[in-house]
Design a protein around this motif. Structure first.
Motif, PDB file in Angstrom:
ATOM      1  N   LEU A  65       1.270  -1.170  -0.250  1.00  0.00           N
ATOM      2  CA  LEU A  65       0.257   0.364   0.030  1.00  0.00           C
ATOM      3  C   LEU A  65       0.694   1.269  -0.225  1.00  0.00           C
ATOM      4  CD1 LEU A  65      -2.654  -0.578   2.610  1.00  0.00           C
ATOM      5  CD2 LEU A  65      -2.757  -0.511  -0.061  1.00  0.00           C
ATOM      6  N   ALA A 101      -4.374   0.865  -4.421  1.00  0.00           N
ATOM      7  CA  ALA A 101      -4.703   0.924  -2.715  1.00  0.00           C
ATOM      8  C   ALA A 101      -5.916   1.196  -2.274  1.00  0.00           C
ATOM      9  CB  ALA A 101      -3.903   2.128  -3.047  1.00  0.00           C
ATOM     10  N   SER A 102      -7.345   1.402  -3.491  1.00  0.00           N
ATOM     11  CA  SER A 102      -8.415   1.853  -2.727  1.00  0.00           C
ATOM     12  C   SER A 102      -8.531   0.639  -3.218  1.00  0.00           C
ATOM     13  CB  SER A 102      -9.649   2.254  -3.304  1.00  0.00           C
ATOM     14  OG  SER A 102      -9.355   1.972  -5.037  1.00  0.00           O
ATOM     15  N   THR A 120      -7.221  -1.885  -0.431  1.00  0.00           N
ATOM     16  CA  THR A 120      -8.386  -1.484   1.087  1.00  0.00           C
ATOM     17  C   THR A 120      -9.482  -2.483   0.662  1.00  0.00           C
ATOM     18  OG1 THR A 120      -7.081   0.476   0.429  1.00  0.00           O
ATOM     19  CG2 THR A 120      -8.711   0.161   2.351  1.00  0.00           C
TER      20      THR A 120
END
Lengths: 294, 216, 657
Positions: free
Chosen positions: C8, C121-122, C125
């Motif tokens: 990340l 990254a999202s 996540t």
């Protein structure tokens, strides 16, 4: 053994059909071994390739033949079990034939001829409609016998099964017969003997193939007919003598009857208008669905 | 015994689908005739060995009326009206068949839901009866020719008849004869009407009759 | 977990660095692509290990946000979705580095790289988040970053339009999710996922999840944004979105299913129905398209439908207490998630090569590209065969598993549970058959025959990085196809996580399914060998004979021209004709007339019926209704302050009273 029998005798079934048609039309007809001679003649010829085509065109027939041969290994015949048999094998059979179709269609589009494009489009479409019918018919068979594998399912069909569930089995059989005619490019779906390219489906796709490639396509078509025939005969001839040779002989007679029957249908029926073909296949779907509902 | 009934019912369903799929009026009339005969045999088989004169005679009369007399009348009407022998549906044949398949699914479901006072001899009996009526309705709604409407009506009646056989194998003779007479007269009237309409207007297309409304 | 955090960090660093070096020529590309690739490589190791059965890991940090906590958890289900996310992101970054290079000087390249890093990254996540607040924030970031990626070419009106449709659709979905999580949180007093327990209104929650996540996944009729957004985005972004981002919808659905307790049978029925509609509508609409990327977008709808079908079959099996059906159904659906990521990613990248090489995506303007773009053509063939479910490749393995589950269900189940199974079987068969039509069309019209226009004739093969990206994915398709049995066997942990079945019955069922898949794999290998053998024999035979080449035999016509080739719309015509009631294809025909016809024209266009019959009227009515509120919007600041004051006053009075 089923593979060898099929490989050797498949063209003979075609000549059975041709002979029947000739007799019904009052002609003598070609000798029974003519398909073999044709194949041999084609194998010994050279080839002409279209300038527009690429390696796909040359690869198509080989892949098509390979996939149909592999599909044959999953089909039992007469007293002999299939070479290989596992849960869900008929899914593989259907998809192997789809693979062959994928490449035949691609090869046809590769020539850039609009006739072949037309045939390719029709073949792909009609097979797409035939596929649900095929699966549903086999699901009906599987539900009757409790087997999710082609060999054991066909082996489990006995005279007792027919006594118990004749309507179900006959409906599945009717559906399979429609698929047999449509997948093998016979009347009333397609006319293998027509001379007008506009009305052809299967033959027109092979217009540009020549020599060994054409031989592979023709031979593959014969094998495919044998394959469907073997399933139908396996379903309709439930008598088991116990002796595998006698059973096989019975199955061979069954194939002969199927060939003659196809010839009779071809002689006595007209080809459907193309727009009505999906309707016929829809009927096959309905038949197998009805077989399941019983 | 239930085997034969199963067969008849399967054939009944198949004739229903063929009715939806075929484009020729003559073929449709023949199909209705076959349905009538099938129902006659069905009613005979339902007697279950306890023969009686009325029980045997009634299916016979019904089979003759529905299988021979009415088709003959319709064929005649068709010839007299000299109409185009195609059905000319509003929706495509494929869609009719798909609608039929949906109808079959619906009837199978209904057949499972419905509680009958006495168990029918075949689990397919109620669904097949429902389905035949549904086919009749589809035909009435979706076809353009007046004769096709009559055929749809007959299929509807066939469904009702089969359902009656399921619910009460032995309807009072009088009731059954009454229904039969009703149908006969109905078809007569329609046949004559069709004949006259076609003579007046040179066609028997229902949707063209819209011109007769009082609508401004 | 550390490795995932580092990954990340890489994404974050890549994002920021690409902005910092925005004006330095190649730099944003280098750092942006570098961030995505390094981050993905770093994350893929722990993800694979957990997916294969390593113990789950979690990380929890207190957070100031009300009800929120930074709660990340890597379990088998999350890991299973992380693997394709990392693979596709890395490959797409590799591809994008070359693909975007041609825009240099014309457009700022820092934003797309920034947003690609943020998107990666999202997505990571979203999959890791174990708290609803964190999940929704990541979900929103994912939607926004992909929105900015879709509108990269925002100078085009159509792109902006596509972006808005996408934004609206994803927020309608998000609204349902908000309600879902609020309901779950209210019941359980916490928004952490592991505090959620089976609640009374499970059915309502399931429907909310189906709609909310379905909008992202592209279930019909919520799919309307896909065919707009995918063609508008740059190709590597379409690949990421179609291959993995829409799968986060499937992930969310599965995650919620694990939280809702034992599933009811009707959930399975609902998923089967959704899957069948999506699958059939998707493939039919794909067939009717003229734009290569739109075709691929609709085919994503189709494949999501297949996934939903597998899930539905699995749930029915689970609720009927039949472990094999449940396991095989879920395994098929999950494997199809992975497979679709591989081949759809590949196909979108190849579509990008085509668009780049010929400057058009119009099927009927292309043709004959196999000669000018051999590598693109070969990989596209692999992708097309795989997505049609052809045996030696991966698509067949997952469809086979779903078939297997359905056949078992159809054979063993009682009448009521057999019905959805039979529907699944016939639906899958129809979808499969139509997919063959669709992808022989896509491959045949684009790559085979002769170039139909000048553009297609002057096609340029793509560069090395772009081709390498395609080759990696094509290799993935082949490997999963041949070694499907090993993949299926290793899916035990994730299946256990989803179904909650004891590990023995999962293991047994998987082994049983893997047996058949292993046979299929043998047949795949045998097929390759036999085809090679026949091809070799054929080559040897032909070597000794005369081999000539001539013009295509056009039934006696001697001078065929490229424009006389069969077109995409004519190839699809038998299907579109049969389903004309559903597709509502509009055609206009000016046939040749007279003795010396001057010209003829035929034109057909298939709009999305869901768009034109449901959403457009709906939104039009909505905007008409909203127009009545116009008087409140005067643009005067004082007036707005008045509104606020009035609202506060009313609230105060309400609270006091």
């Amino acid at each position: 053994m089923p593979l060898i029998l099929g490989a050797l005798l498949a063209p003979l079934m075609q000549s059975a059909i041709i002979r029947t048609k000739s007799v019904m039309a009052g002609r003598v007809g070609p000798p029974l071994l003519q398909p073999y001679r044709d194949l041999w003649k084609l194998v010994r010829k050279g080839a002409v390739f279209s300038e527009t085509s690429s390696w796909i065109f040359q690869m198509g027939p080989s892949v098509g033949l390979a996939s149909i041969i592999l599909a044959m290994t999953l089909i039992p015949f007469g007293g002999f079990a299939a070479l290989s048999s596992f849960t869900g094998d008929f899914i593989l059979v259907a998809y192997l034939m789809a693979l062959g179709r994928f490449f035949t269609v691609a090869a046809a589009l590769d020539t850039g001829s609009s006739f072949e494009g037309m045939g390719a489009s029709r073949e792909a479409t009609f097979s797409a409609f035939a596929e649900p019918a095929f699966f549903l018919a086999l699901a009906a068979l599987a539900r009757q016998t409790g087997q999710v594998s082609l060999g054991p399912a066909l082996a489990a069909v006995s005279t007792a099964t027919w006594m118990r569930a004749a309507p179900t089995l006959s409906l599945a059989l009717a559906a399979l017969s429609i698929i047999f005619l449509s997948e093998n490019a016979r009347i009333p779906v397609d006319d293998p003997a027509t001379h007008l390219e506009l009305t052809m489906i299967h033959e027109v796709m092979a217009l540009d193939h020549s020599g060994p490639d054409l031989a592979m396509i023709e031979y593959g078509a014969a094998l495919k007919m044998w394959l469907f025939g073997a399933i139908i005969v396996g379903l309709t001839a439930p008598w088991r003598a116990g002796n595998r040779w006698m059973d096989t002989a019975a199955a061979l007679i069954g194939m002969l009857i199927l060939g003659v029957g196809t010839g009779v249908i071809e002689s006595s029926m007209a080809r459907l208008r193309l727009i009505r073909v999906p309707q016929l296949l829809l009927v096959a779907i309905v038949l197998s669905a009805l077989a399941l509902a019983l | 015994m239930s085997e034969t009934i199963n067969w008849i019912l399967v054939l009944l369903v198949l004739t229903g689908f063929m009715l939806l799929g075929s484009s020729r009026l003559a073929a449709c009339i023949r199909l209705i005739a076959i349905q009538g005969m099938l129902l006659g045999i069905l009613a005979l088989r339902m007697q279950d060995g306890q023969w009686s004169a009325a029980g045997a005679l009634l299916p016979l009369i019904s089979a003759v009326v529905k299988g021979v007399l009415l088709p003959w009348l319709l064929m005649r009407a068709m010839r007299e009206a000299d109409t185009v022998r195609e059905i000319e549906p509003f929706i495509s044949y494929n869609l009719s068949i798909i609608a039929g398949a949906a109808g079959l699914a619906l009837s199978l479901w209904l057949g499972r839901q419905l509680e009958l006072p006495n168990r029918p001899p075949s689990p397919l009996l109620v669904p097949a009866a429902f389905f035949t009526s549904l086919v009749g309705m589809i035909v009435i709604v979706s076809r353009r020719k007046a004769i096709a409407q009559v055929l749809g009506y007959l299929a509807l009646e066939n469904g009702v008849y089969a359902f009656g056989a399921a619910v009460a194998p032995r309807l009072p003779v009088l009731v059954e004869l009454g229904i039969l007479l009703d149908v006969l007269v109905g078809v007569f009237v329609m046949g004559i009407a069709i004949f006259h309409i076609s003579r007046e207007f040179n066609h028997i297309d229902i949707d063209k009759l819209e011109a007769l409304t009082d609508r401004l | 977990m550390t490795a995932l955090l580092i990954s990340l960090l890489f994404f974050g660093a890549g994002a920021i660095a690409s902005l910092i070096f925005a004006n330095r020529g190649r730099w944003p590309t280098m750092v942006g692509a570098g961030g995505v690739i390094l981050g993905s490589l770093c994350g893929i190791v722990p993800a694979t290990r957990v997916a294969l059965g390593a113990p789950a890991q979690s990380l929890r940090v207190a957070w100031d946000v009300p009800y929120g906590s930074l709660y990340l958890r890597l379990d088998a289900l999350a890991a299973f979705f992380l693997v394709p996310i990392f693979v596709i992101c890395a490959v797409a970054a590799l591809y994008g580095a070359e693909y975007l290079a041609t825009y240099r000087g014309r457009k700022a390249l820092a934003p797309p790289w920034f947003f690609l890093n943020v998107l990666a990254a999202s997505m990571v996540t979203v999959v890791l988040a174990h708290n609803a607040v964190l999940f929704l924030m990541a979900w929103e970031t994912m939607a926004l970053s992909s929105f900015f990626l879709v509108t990269f070419e925002n100078e085009k009106e159509s792109t902006r339009q596509a972006g808005w449709i996408y934004l609206v659709a994803s927020h309608i979905g998000a609204a349902f999710l908000l309600v879902l999580f609020v309901m779950l949180g209210k019941e359980n007093g916490s928004l952490d996922f592991d505090r959620f327990t089976a609640s009374s209104g499970a059915g309502t929650l399931f429907v909310l999840a189906l709609v909310g996540f379905g909008a992202k996944a592209g279930f019909v009729p919520l799919h309307v944004w896909l065919p707009e957004a995918h063609p508008a985005a740059p190709s590597h972004v379409s690949a990421v979105m179609s291959a993995v981002m829409i799968k986060t919808g499937i992930y969310g659905l599965l995650r919620i299913l694990t939280l809702l307790g034992p599933p009811r049978a009707w959930w399975g029925w609902a998923l089967c129905a959704v899957g069948l509609t999506s699958g059939i509508a998707g493939v039919l609409l794909a067939l009717a398209q003229h734009d290569l990327k739109r075709l691929l977008a609709y085919s994503s709808v189709e494949n999501v439908g297949i996934i939903a079908l597998g899930l539905g079959v699995g749930i029915i099996g689970l609720s009927a207490g039949a472990p094999f059906i449940a396991v095989a159904g879920f395994a098929g659906a999950l494997l199809h998630v992975l497979n679709h990521a591989l081949f759809k990613g590949l196909l979108f990248l190849d579509a990008g090569n085509v668009a780049r090489g010929t400057h058009t995506r119009e099927l009927d303007h292309l043709g004959g590209l196999l000669k000018s773009m051999p590598a693109t053509g070969a990989t596209f063939l692999v992708g097309a065969a795989a997505i049609s479910g052809m045996p030696p490749l991966n698509g067949f393995v997952s469809e086979f598993l779903i078939y297997l589950a359905s056949f078992k269900g159809a054979v063993s189940g009682d009448a009521s549970s057999a019905v959805p199974m039979l529907a699944a079987i016939s639906g899958l068969a129809l979808i499969g058959g139509l997919a063959v039509v669709c992808f022989t069309q896509a491959f045949g019209i684009v790559f085979l025959g002769q170039p139909r226009t000048v553009h297609a004739g002057e096609a340029q093969e793509a560069g090395r990085a772009m081709l390498a990206a395609g080759f990696i994915l094509a290799a993935g398709c082949v490997l999963v196809g041949l070694f499907g049995a090993s993949v299926v066997r290793s899916m035990g942990p994730v299946i256990r996580g989803v179904t909650g079945l004891p590990s023995i019955s999962v293991g047994d069922s998987l082994a049983q399914a893997a047996d058949s898949v292993a046979r299929v794999g043998c047949f795949g290998a045998g097929l390759t060998a036999l085809a090679a053998l026949i091809g070799g024999a054929r080559a040897i035979t032909l070597a000794r004979r005369s081999v000539a080449s001539a013009a295509t035999w056009d039934c006696g016509y001697a001078r065929p021209s490229p424009r006389m080739q069969y077109t995409a719309s004519s190839f699809a015509q038998p299907v579109t004709e049969t389903f004309s009631m559903l597709l509502r294809t509009r055609q206009s025909l000016h046939g040749p007339q007279g003795m010396f016809p001057e010209g003829a024209e035929f034109y057909s266009r298939t709009e999305d019926p869901y768009q034109s019959l449901i959403f457009r009227p709906l939104f039009r009515a909505l905007s008409r209704a909203m127009a009545t509120l116009r008087p409140f919007q005067q643009g005067k600041v004082q007036l707005y302050v008045l509104y606020i004051a009035a609202t506060l006053l009313v609230l105060l009075l309400w609270e006091v009273a």
